[in-house]
Structure formats: C-alpha cells, structure tokens
Design an enzyme around this catalytic site. Structure first.
Site, PDB file in Angstrom:
ATOM      1  N   TRP A 100       0.841  -1.213   0.000  1.00 51.92           N
ATOM      2  CA  TRP A 100       0.000   0.000   0.000  1.00 51.92           C
ATOM      3  C   TRP A 100       0.863   1.244   0.000  1.00 51.92           C
ATOM      4  CZ3 TRP A 100      -4.307  -1.216  -1.873  1.00 51.92           C
ATOM      5  CH2 TRP A 100      -4.980  -2.383  -1.502  1.00 51.92           C
ATOM      6  N   ASP A 167      -1.541   7.009   6.151  1.00 52.42           N
ATOM      7  CA  ASP A 167      -2.592   6.084   5.734  1.00 52.42           C
ATOM      8  C   ASP A 167      -2.864   5.181   6.941  1.00 52.42           C
ATOM      9  OD1 ASP A 167      -4.175   4.047   4.766  1.00 52.42           O
ATOM     10  OD2 ASP A 167      -2.835   3.502   3.108  1.00 52.42           O
ATOM     11  N   LYS A 191     -11.764  -1.340   7.077  1.00 53.74           N
ATOM     12  CA  LYS A 191     -10.889  -2.212   7.864  1.00 53.74           C
ATOM     13  C   LYS A 191     -11.223  -2.144   9.348  1.00 53.74           C
ATOM     14  CE  LYS A 191      -8.273  -3.272   4.219  1.00 53.74           C
ATOM     15  NZ  LYS A 191      -7.543  -2.204   3.595  1.00 53.74           N
TER      16      LYS A 191
HETATM   17  C1  LIG Z   1      -6.911  -1.869   2.208  1.00 50.07           C
HETATM   18  C2  LIG Z   1      -5.901  -0.789   2.273  1.00 50.07           C
HETATM   19  C3  LIG Z   1      -5.833   0.231   1.306  1.00 50.07           C
HETATM   20  C4  LIG Z   1      -6.730   0.259   0.110  1.00 50.07           C
HETATM   21  O1  LIG Z   1      -7.987   0.712   0.451  1.00 50.07           O
HETATM   22  P1  LIG Z   1      -9.132   0.945  -0.615  1.00 50.07           P
HETATM   23  O2  LIG Z   1     -10.177   1.599   0.217  1.00 50.07           O
HETATM   24  O3  LIG Z   1      -9.528  -0.392  -1.151  1.00 50.07           O
HETATM   25  O4  LIG Z   1      -8.628   1.823  -1.693  1.00 50.07           O
HETATM   26  C5  LIG Z   1      -4.888   1.231   1.473  1.00 50.07           C
HETATM   27  N1  LIG Z   1      -4.054   1.230   2.518  1.00 50.07           N
HETATM   28  C6  LIG Z   1      -4.090   0.276   3.469  1.00 50.07           C
HETATM   29  C7  LIG Z   1      -3.128   0.330   4.616  1.00 50.07           C
HETATM   30  C8  LIG Z   1      -5.008  -0.764   3.373  1.00 50.07           C
HETATM   31  O5  LIG Z   1      -5.035  -1.725   4.307  1.00 50.07           O
END
Ligand SMILES: *Cc1c(COP(=O)(O)O)cnc(C)c1O
Length: 355
Positions: A100, A167, A191
């Site tokens: 990511w 993030d 998540k």
């Molecule tokens: C799942 C995830 C993403 C991607 O998220 P989307 O909402 O599917 O774009 C980005 N960063 C992390 C750390 C993730 O776990």
C-alpha cells in the site's frame, strides 16, 4: 458460530448489523428506508454531524482540522494527497513499508517528485526500518501506520520536521494517537471503522491551498470542506453504519479501552504462535501488528490441512495474502477475544494431531 478473521471488509459488532438492517426497512420511524432518504434531509444531516462529532471526540481531534467523509477508498487518497499538498516543482517523502505504501508513492510520482526515505522491501516488508531521516525540504512525509498485508505496524511516529501524512486504513481507532502530530490522516473505513464505501480524511486546514495547482473540484479537499462532505451525494449508508460503529466504540469506553483489548488479543495469538511447535510468525517481533497477525507453518505442506480444520471450526478469512503466503488473522476492534481463543484452541488441536 463463525469467527471472521478477514482483512477487509471487516467484521463489525452484531448490534451494529442489527440496527443497520432495521434502518434499511424503517429509518428512525420515518416510514422510509435509510437507502431512500435525501442526503439533504434533516435526518441525514443529524447522522453526518453525529458521525463527525464522534470522530472528533474519540480521536480527540484539535481545532484547525477538517473531517471529511469521501468516496473512492484509500486508493483515491493516494492521488488526492499529492494533488492537494505537493506544490508544483516540490517534492514529497515516502516511507516504503509494503504494497500500500508503494502504491501511494507510485501515484504521487505521477504528480510530482518523490523521495523514498527508506524501504523494507529487501526482506519482503517483514520489518519497519528505524531511525529514518526525512528531508526537510519535502512538502510532506507519507507513511502507512499498519501494513495490512505483512502484519507490521509503526507504533512510534517517525521524526519529521515536515507535515506527516498517514494512511491509517487498517489501524484507525484501534489505539490512541495524537492527531496534532499529523498534517493529514486518511483511512478507508472498511478495515476498522465501518463498511466499504466511505473514506475518512482528517486534514489540517492550514496546509491547504498552497500548491499553485488548479484542481477539478471533486479532487479538491477545499470543495468537500466547503460542502460539509456533501459537495456531491455522500455515501449515505456507509456513513450511517460507521456512525453506529462509532457509537458502539464510545459506549465501550472509547479508544483507550479498545486499545487494551486489542493488546490482549494480539498477545494471546502471538504467544500461541511462538509456543506452538508447528507455527512461526513472519514479522519482526518488535514490529508485530496488533491488527493483522501473519504466520506460516514450519512445514508448509501442512498449511492446507490447517486451513481445512480452521474452516471446520468456523474460522473465516485466515488465508494469507498471496505475497506473503501462510495465514493472516485480522483481529480488528469488533473481533472478540473469544474468537481469538477459538483460533488458539484450533491451533492446539492441530498441534496435537500433527506434532
Ligand atoms: C486496504 C488498504 C488500502 C486500500 O484501500 P481501498 O479503500 O480499497 O482503496 C490502502 N491502505 C491500506 C493500509 C489498506 O489496508
């Protein structure tokens, strides 16, 4: 009884599912479904403002930060962050701790200059590099707080003289943070915060409007701030279910309480991985994630048999990401300690059979 260890979309509390289901039929005794009400209605305005209040309260968000509920997932933020924070001709610093993080840097490179300050790709992202140096001429420093795929987590915010962008998709609301340490935080809700379809952004207002770039309105944080996350139709239902989940978290006692539970759940599972003669963890011990526990078998030939037994015992979503293999148990906020204990029992049952 199912135990959902899936990495995302994630488990949410049962009472949240029940109330969310009821609102699809009749929302707040309006005689209307939450799916058909206007996002400009008083009823929905109450929902979005309560959701924002709960985020502010639970994360203790200081003055000077805007809270947004956007669409497009965390992946859209990979582009929106540099579009809004990276000045023409400037550069941004990125910390490469997994897929990511790599994707975020790759998108930023399409918009401006990127310096990768450190990477753990040399050992398949099984650790977090320490003592990194963030260049002081960068517009911002970006990192991923929890590496969902590899099961590593950055517990101490790296030293940086420039604004920090994080993030937090897979560990938001799982442990206490100091929002004032960050210039911008984003997280796909699915998540740990709610269902898929909404992305939380917390941005320090004073960082905006400095790039010299004219943006399409939909990619401009400023249009969403001015519109109160209703520049266009927001993801009404995803915001509503997130609100229910935030209420649940508040009623539990908030982040300090859930953090203690998360510590106990993670310790319980890692202790078993370390004790059990058949299994071993994949992440460096000091960098082990409290949200995604990654592990493999000393004898990979037994992995299929373990997944079969796990399935029989109602454990869902344990297969590791293809880039790591083995297993990944995601133990987000709503996963109870009893589900962790059930997995530990299954690992011990398997050990009895195969050791
Ligand atoms: C799942 C995830 C993403 C991607 O998220 P989307 O909402 O599917 O774009 C980005 N960063 C992390 C750390 C993730 O776990």
């Amino acid at each position: 009884m199912k135990h959902n260890f899936g990495a995302g979309p994630c488990i949410l509390p049962k009472e949240v599912f029940q109330e969310a289901a009821q609102a699809v039929i009749d929302f707040n005794n309006t005689g209307l479904s939450i799916l058909e009400i206007s996002h400009r209605s008083k009823d929905f305005e109450a929902v979005i403002s309560e959701t924002e209040r709960l985020v502010r309260e639970l994360l203790n968000v200081p003055q000077g930060y805007s809270i947004l509920f956007l669409q497009g997932g965390a992946s859209t933020q990979f582009a929106m962050v540099p579009l809004n924070l990276l000045p023409e001709g400037g550069k941004a610093a990125y910390f490469d701790t997994g897929v990511w993080a790599t994707k975020a840097a790759k998108e930023a490179k399409k918009i401006g200059q990127v310096e990768v300050v450190a990477s753990s790709s040399d050992r398949n992202y099984t650790y977090i590099p320490k003592n990194i140096t963030v260049p002081s001429d960068a517009a911002y420093f970006h990192y991923t707080t929890n590496n969902t795929i590899y099961g590593t987590e950055v517990f101490d915010i790296p030293q940086s003289a420039v604004p920090v962008v994080a993030d937090m998709s897979s560990d938001i609301l799982s442990r206490e943070i100091n929002v004032a340490d960050y210039g911008l935080i984003y997280a796909g809700a699915q998540k740990n915060m709610g269902p898929a379809g909404v992305t939380l952004v917390i941005v320090k207002d004073e960082l905006l409007g400095k790039t010299g770039r004219t943006l399409p309105s939909i990619f401009d944080y400023d249009s969403h701030i001015k519109g109160g996350s209703m520049y266009n139709t927001p993801p009404v239902y995803s915001i509503y279910v997130s609100m229910l989940n935030l209420r649940w978290l508040k009623a539990k006692g908030g982040i300090s309480v859930i953090e203690q539970e998360n510590i106990v759940k993670a310790r319980t599972l890692y202790d078993e991985i370390d004790r059990n003669s058949l299994f071993k963890g994949t992440a460096e011990v000091e960098d082990r994630s409290r949200m995604n526990v990654t592990f493999v078998m000393n004898n990979p030939e037994l992995e299929g048999a373990f997944l079969d037994l796990a399935k029989e015992r109602g454990h869902i979503g344990l297969k590791g990401h293809r880039s790591v293999g083995g297993f990944r148990a995601s133990i987000y906020n709503a996963l109870s300690i009893s589900s962790v204990n059930a997995l530990v029992d299954t690992m011990q049952e398997f050990e009895e059979k195969y050791k």
